[in-house]
Design an enzyme around this catalytic site. Structure first.
Site, PDB file in Angstrom:
ATOM      1  CE1 TYR A  64      -4.179  -2.497   4.989  1.00 14.08           C
ATOM      2  CE2 TYR A  64      -3.407  -0.329   4.297  1.00 14.08           C
ATOM      3  CZ  TYR A  64      -3.888  -1.589   3.982  1.00 14.08           C
ATOM      4  OH  TYR A  64      -4.047  -1.948   2.664  1.00 14.08           O
TER       5      TYR A  64
ATOM      6  CB  SER B 238      -0.885   0.001   1.254  1.00 16.32           C
ATOM      7  OG  SER B 238      -1.455   1.277   1.450  1.00 16.32           O
TER       8      SER B 238
HETATM    9  P1  NDP Z   1     -11.178  -6.982  -0.323  1.00 15.19           P
HETATM   10  O1  NDP Z   1     -11.591  -6.806   1.081  1.00 15.19           O
HETATM   11  O2  NDP Z   1     -12.076  -6.491  -1.405  1.00 15.19           O
HETATM   12  O3  NDP Z   1     -10.811  -8.507  -0.620  1.00 15.19           O
HETATM   13  C1  NDP Z   1      -9.946  -9.159   0.283  1.00 15.19           C
HETATM   14  C2  NDP Z   1      -9.616 -10.546  -0.214  1.00 15.19           C
HETATM   15  O4  NDP Z   1      -8.703 -11.131   0.737  1.00 15.19           O
HETATM   16  C3  NDP Z   1     -10.817 -11.447  -0.305  1.00 15.19           C
HETATM   17  O5  NDP Z   1     -10.638 -12.342  -1.367  1.00 15.19           O
HETATM   18  C4  NDP Z   1     -10.777 -12.175   1.046  1.00 15.19           C
HETATM   19  O6  NDP Z   1     -11.370 -13.473   1.013  1.00 15.19           O
HETATM   20  C5  NDP Z   1      -9.282 -12.328   1.232  1.00 15.19           C
HETATM   21  N1  NDP Z   1      -8.950 -12.519   2.632  1.00 15.19           N
HETATM   22  C6  NDP Z   1      -9.179 -11.686   3.678  1.00 15.19           C
HETATM   23  N2  NDP Z   1      -8.779 -12.240   4.828  1.00 15.19           N
HETATM   24  C7  NDP Z   1      -8.288 -13.459   4.516  1.00 15.19           C
HETATM   25  C8  NDP Z   1      -7.746 -14.531   5.268  1.00 15.19           C
HETATM   26  N3  NDP Z   1      -7.620 -14.475   6.607  1.00 15.19           N
HETATM   27  N4  NDP Z   1      -7.364 -15.650   4.609  1.00 15.19           N
HETATM   28  C9  NDP Z   1      -7.496 -15.746   3.260  1.00 15.19           C
HETATM   29  N5  NDP Z   1      -8.012 -14.772   2.499  1.00 15.19           N
HETATM   30  C10 NDP Z   1      -8.402 -13.641   3.114  1.00 15.19           C
HETATM   31  O7  NDP Z   1      -9.754  -6.238  -0.430  1.00 15.19           O
HETATM   32  P2  NDP Z   1      -9.008  -5.509  -1.648  1.00 15.19           P
HETATM   33  O8  NDP Z   1      -9.212  -6.233  -2.903  1.00 15.19           O
HETATM   34  O9  NDP Z   1      -9.305  -4.076  -1.540  1.00 15.19           O
HETATM   35  O10 NDP Z   1      -7.492  -5.675  -1.146  1.00 15.19           O
HETATM   36  C11 NDP Z   1      -6.589  -6.619  -1.694  1.00 15.19           C
HETATM   37  C12 NDP Z   1      -5.196  -6.258  -1.203  1.00 15.19           C
HETATM   38  O11 NDP Z   1      -4.864  -4.935  -1.636  1.00 15.19           O
HETATM   39  C13 NDP Z   1      -5.046  -6.266   0.314  1.00 15.19           C
HETATM   40  O12 NDP Z   1      -3.785  -6.778   0.672  1.00 15.19           O
HETATM   41  C14 NDP Z   1      -5.138  -4.783   0.663  1.00 15.19           C
HETATM   42  O13 NDP Z   1      -4.504  -4.489   1.887  1.00 15.19           O
HETATM   43  C15 NDP Z   1      -4.441  -4.162  -0.525  1.00 15.19           C
HETATM   44  N6  NDP Z   1      -4.747  -2.772  -0.756  1.00 15.19           N
HETATM   45  C16 NDP Z   1      -6.033  -2.362  -1.055  1.00 15.19           C
HETATM   46  C17 NDP Z   1      -6.300  -1.020  -1.270  1.00 15.19           C
HETATM   47  C18 NDP Z   1      -7.665  -0.521  -1.612  1.00 15.19           C
HETATM   48  O14 NDP Z   1      -7.848   0.734  -1.640  1.00 15.19           O
HETATM   49  N7  NDP Z   1      -8.653  -1.363  -1.896  1.00 15.19           N
HETATM   50  C19 NDP Z   1      -5.233   0.000  -1.164  1.00 15.19           C
HETATM   51  C20 NDP Z   1      -3.921  -0.542  -0.884  1.00 15.19           C
HETATM   52  C21 NDP Z   1      -3.714  -1.872  -0.697  1.00 15.19           C
HETATM   53  P3  NDP Z   1     -12.958 -13.677   1.410  1.00 15.19           P
HETATM   54  O15 NDP Z   1     -13.720 -13.136   0.231  1.00 15.19           O
HETATM   55  O16 NDP Z   1     -13.100 -15.131   1.594  1.00 15.19           O
HETATM   56  O17 NDP Z   1     -13.185 -12.863   2.651  1.00 15.19           O
END
Ligand code: NDP
Length: 253
Positions: A162, A148
């Site tokens: 975070y 991020s």
């Molecule tokens: P979402 O919340 O939309 O999706 C998160 C994904 O991670 C889902 O597929 C979820 O699975 C999975 N996940 C969460 N917890 C676990 C766990 N304990 N074990 C396995 N899978 C898990 O997030 P984003 O798509 O927004 O984020 C993706 C990445 O990008 C993250 O690392 C986030 O920190 C990073 N990011 C996002 C930003 C944003 O603005 N959106 C900005 C900067 C970084 P399930 O559907 O089963 O819950």
């Protein structure tokens, strides 16, 4: 483009957290580039199955979904081993799964369970996956972690925990890049800016401030992060390792 001329034809990729958001877009983009794709998820079995079906129907590659909790290093290790066994190899690991927990450091009654869980998923899950993948990736292997822009500069109060998790994966990736370079494996981080997903919807309470914080004045789309992953996973990126690619609309410009 015929399947044999695609950049990732015949490769096998694992995207953690591929059921939604950036991970689902990344899984689709890797498949579009010709890769067979495994995704993991924590709870969204139906959504994960939907992504798998869409990929298989749309791109004629193999896809599969696995439930594995990134907070549990044993499950992460098993996930990587299962994917390598089921698909016969592993070429690309995308550490995408992540959670967001916030609160100022002087908060009276902090949700320490949520903060600990965040550390376990965002850091422990990544290090466990990199360790496991390093035993199965071959020459030309690729590891890309979704970090991020907040790791470099938190936007607003309450982001310390975070941001620290996302800074940790940058340092870990730089170290891993040195460890794995002799085997022709690259390790990089994409520092994402604000992207419209369930985690950070573009109509949320802080979304106007997030738009104002980057040069382009808008949220990114999951596909705009996925495009960077496909590039770093491709043979074209063979001399890029131990670095960060900011895809953040100029937030860090
Ligand atoms: P979402 O919340 O939309 O999706 C998160 C994904 O991670 C889902 O597929 C979820 O699975 C999975 N996940 C969460 N917890 C676990 C766990 N304990 N074990 C396995 N899978 C898990 O997030 P984003 O798509 O927004 O984020 C993706 C990445 O990008 C993250 O690392 C986030 O920190 C990073 N990011 C996002 C930003 C944003 O603005 N959106 C900005 C900067 C970084 P399930 O559907 O089963 O819950």
């Amino acid at each position: 483009m015929s399947s044999s001329t695609k950049a990732l034809a015949g490769k096998v990729a694992l995207v953690t957290g591929g059921s939604r958001g950036i991970g689902a877009a990344t899984a689709r983009a890797l498949a579009e580039a010709g890769a067979h794709v495994a995704i993991s998820y924590a709870a969204s079995a139906e959504k994960a199955d939907g992504v798998v079906k869409e990929i298989e129907d749309g791109h004629g590659v193999r896809a599969a979904a696995y439930r594995a909790d990134q907070a549990d290093p044993a499950q992460v290790a098993e996930l990587v081993a299962r994917v390598a066994a089921d698909f016969g190899r592993l070429d690309v690991l995308v550490n995408n799964a992540g959670v967001f927990a916030h609160g100022t450091v002087d908060e009276q009654d902090p949700d320490t369970a949520a903060l600990d869980h965040q550390l376990a998923v965002n850091v422990g899950g990544v290090t466990a996956a990199i360790r496991a993948a390093s035993t199965v990736l071959g020459e030309g292997g690729r590891i890309v972690t979704i970090g991020s822009n907040l790791a470099a500069r938190p936007t607003s109060p309450g982001m310390a925990d975070y941001a620290a998790t996302k800074a940790a994966v940058v340092a870990y990736s730089k170290g891993a890049a040195l460890d794995l370079a002799p085997r022709g494996i690259t390790v990089n981080v994409i520092q994402s800016g604000s992207v419209d997903t369930d985690m950070n919807p573009q109509d949320g309470p802080t979304s106007d401030a997030q738009r104002a914080a980057n040069a382009m004045g808008r949220y990114g789309r999951p596909e705009e992060i996925a495009a960077g992953v496909v590039f770093l996973a491709s043979p074209s990126a063979s001399f890029i390792t131990g670095t960060t690619l900011n895809i953040d609309g100029g937030y860090l410009a």
